[in-house]
Design a protein around this motif. Structure first.
Motif, short mmCIF file in Angstrom:
data_model
loop_
_atom_site.label_atom_id
_atom_site.label_comp_id
_atom_site.label_asym_id
_atom_site.label_seq_id
_atom_site.Cartn_x
_atom_site.Cartn_y
_atom_site.Cartn_z
N THR A 92 -13.66 8.21 -1.43
CA THR A 92 -13.25 7.01 -2.14
C THR A 92 -14.27 6.69 -3.23
O THR A 92 -15.40 7.21 -3.21
N ARG A 93 -13.85 5.88 -4.19
CA ARG A 93 -14.69 5.46 -5.31
C ARG A 93 -15.42 6.67 -5.93
O ARG A 93 -14.80 7.65 -6.29
N ASP B 77 -13.61 0.21 -9.88
CA ASP B 77 -13.17 -0.81 -8.93
C ASP B 77 -11.96 -1.58 -9.46
O ASP B 77 -11.54 -2.57 -8.87
N ASP C 45 -7.45 -1.95 6.17
CA ASP C 45 -8.49 -2.92 5.78
C ASP C 45 -7.90 -4.33 5.66
O ASP C 45 -6.80 -4.50 5.14
N HIS D 220 -7.96 6.26 -1.86
CA HIS D 220 -8.63 7.13 -0.89
C HIS D 220 -7.89 8.46 -0.81
O HIS D 220 -6.65 8.50 -0.86
N LYS E 279 -3.66 5.70 -10.04
CA LYS E 279 -4.91 4.93 -10.10
C LYS E 279 -5.47 4.92 -11.52
O LYS E 279 -5.90 3.88 -12.03
N ASN F 271 0.86 -1.18 0.00
CA ASN F 271 0.00 0.00 0.00
C ASN F 271 0.89 1.23 0.00
O ASN F 271 1.97 1.22 0.60
N GLU G 150 -7.15 0.10 -4.58
CA GLU G 150 -8.10 0.93 -3.84
C GLU G 150 -7.47 2.32 -3.68
O GLU G 150 -6.27 2.45 -3.47
N GLY H 230 -3.20 -0.64 -2.60
CA GLY H 230 -4.01 0.44 -2.07
C GLY H 230 -3.22 1.73 -2.03
O GLY H 230 -1.99 1.71 -1.91
#
Length: 337
Positions: free
Chosen positions: A163-164, A142, A208, A148, A52, A7, A146, A37
């Motif tokens: 997020t998302r 997705d 997570d 954030h 991303k 991450n 991930e 992540g």
């Protein structure tokens, strides 16, 4: 060989985020790593969005190209007359020249005396154009790691995590909104300032259970300075650094506490995630720079920072790659002793 999953926690720091650009460019070129992540704040949010977007499209090369495109556009915000004669000087000399220039001095004094609501913000509008040119279909998908980002709620003082589908151009602008320079960014009826005040970057989204244990922090605000600042310039710089490191240190202290409980057998195995912490930084370089080069994105400094980030990532890969998945390479016990 199966890639090692990690991450990324990407700190904010204005134009000094070009250091993170260099780190990410080197990490993306190494197929021994897989980015699972990302948590980013301010410039870290911008860098994370670029990564991303590329990885969601299935391409490390596209991620690297997006990073370069973004930072080239950021560098273009500066008057090009600065650039040619600065290339021969060290980062410290360039930083000092910018900070002592009449134009910067006037703008800095103005920002301390006049509200950003008093006039239009051309820089914020230009930054909006840079952010808006990115692929938010990919950023919010997705696919890929991930992702954030965080901002600070002006009214409550609390962190807001995006997020998302909540990651929009406005969310990235909010994460990078310095309150002395820009009006607060409104999202869903709430006003937001820079996320660095409450999470720089936020580590907790990376705890997570489905994400790997390893968190690699790319730090661009010096944690320590050997000398006590005595000039007004150095005092202001150190206040800025401490302010934007406080939230990170608070979360790292919590991680250290959990590590100690796990090590001492005081909590059942597996009841809390035993995070492994790594860090890439170049405090020696960052101590030479000032707040001026955070807010004035000179192309010369940006490329010097990119090269430094690339070199720092190379050192990390040579020295610490084998530790990923096995142990922390940051001694939190010593850090908080």
């Amino acid at each position: 060989m199966t890639p090692k999953r990690i991450n990324l926690a990407l700190q904010g720091g204005g134009a000094h985020g070009a250091f993170t650009w260099g780190v990410l460019d080197r990490l993306l070129a190494d197929e021994r790593l897989e980015i699972a992540g990302i948590s980013g704040t301010s410039a870290g949010a911008l860098n994370g969005a670029a990564v991303k977007a590329g990885l969601a499209a299935g391409s490390r090369d596209l991620a690297r190209e997006t990073l370069e495109s973004v930072w080239t556009a950021v560098g273009a915000l500066t008057d090009e007359r600065w650039t040619p004669w600065l290339t021969a000087f060290s980062p410290m000399a360039v930083s000092y020249a910018i900070e002592m220039s009449p134009g910067y001095q006037m703008a800095d004094n103005w920002s301390r005396a006049v509200s950003p609501y008093a006039g239009s913000s051309l820089t914020q509008d230009a930054f909006r154009d840079i952010v808006g040119a990115m692929s938010f279909d990919a950023i919010c998908s997705d696919r890929g790691p991930e992702f954030h980002i965080c901002a600070t709620n002006v009214r409550t003082g609390k962190i807001r995590l995006f997020t998302r589908d909540a990651i929009t151009p406005d969310a990235i602008l909010a994460s990078a909104c310095l309150p002395t320079l820009f009006p607060a960014v409104e999202i869903d009826g709430e006003a937001y300032w820079d996320g660095g005040y409450t999470g720089n970057p936020a580590l907790f989204p990376l705890f997570d259970a489905k994400l790997p244990r390893d968190i690699l922090i790319v730090n661009i605000n010096p944690l320590e300075r050997p000398e006590v600042p005595i000039t007004a310039r150095d005092i202001q710089n150190r206040i800025n650094e401490i302010s934007f490191n406080t939230s990170l240190l608070r979360e790292l202290r919590a991680v250290a506490f959990v590590q100690r409980l796990v090590r001492d057998g005081k909590i059942p195995a597996g009841s809390m995630k035993d995070v492994l912490v790594h860090m890439i930084a170049d405090d020696a370089l960052m101590r030479q720079l000032s707040v001026a080069t955070k807010v004035v994105p000179n192309p010369v400094i940006l490329h010097q920072l990119r090269a430094a980030g690339h070199a720092a990532a190379e050192v990390f890969l040579d020295r610490d790659l084998a530790a990923i998945g096995e142990k922390s390479t940051v001694d939190l016990g010593e850090m908080f002793a």
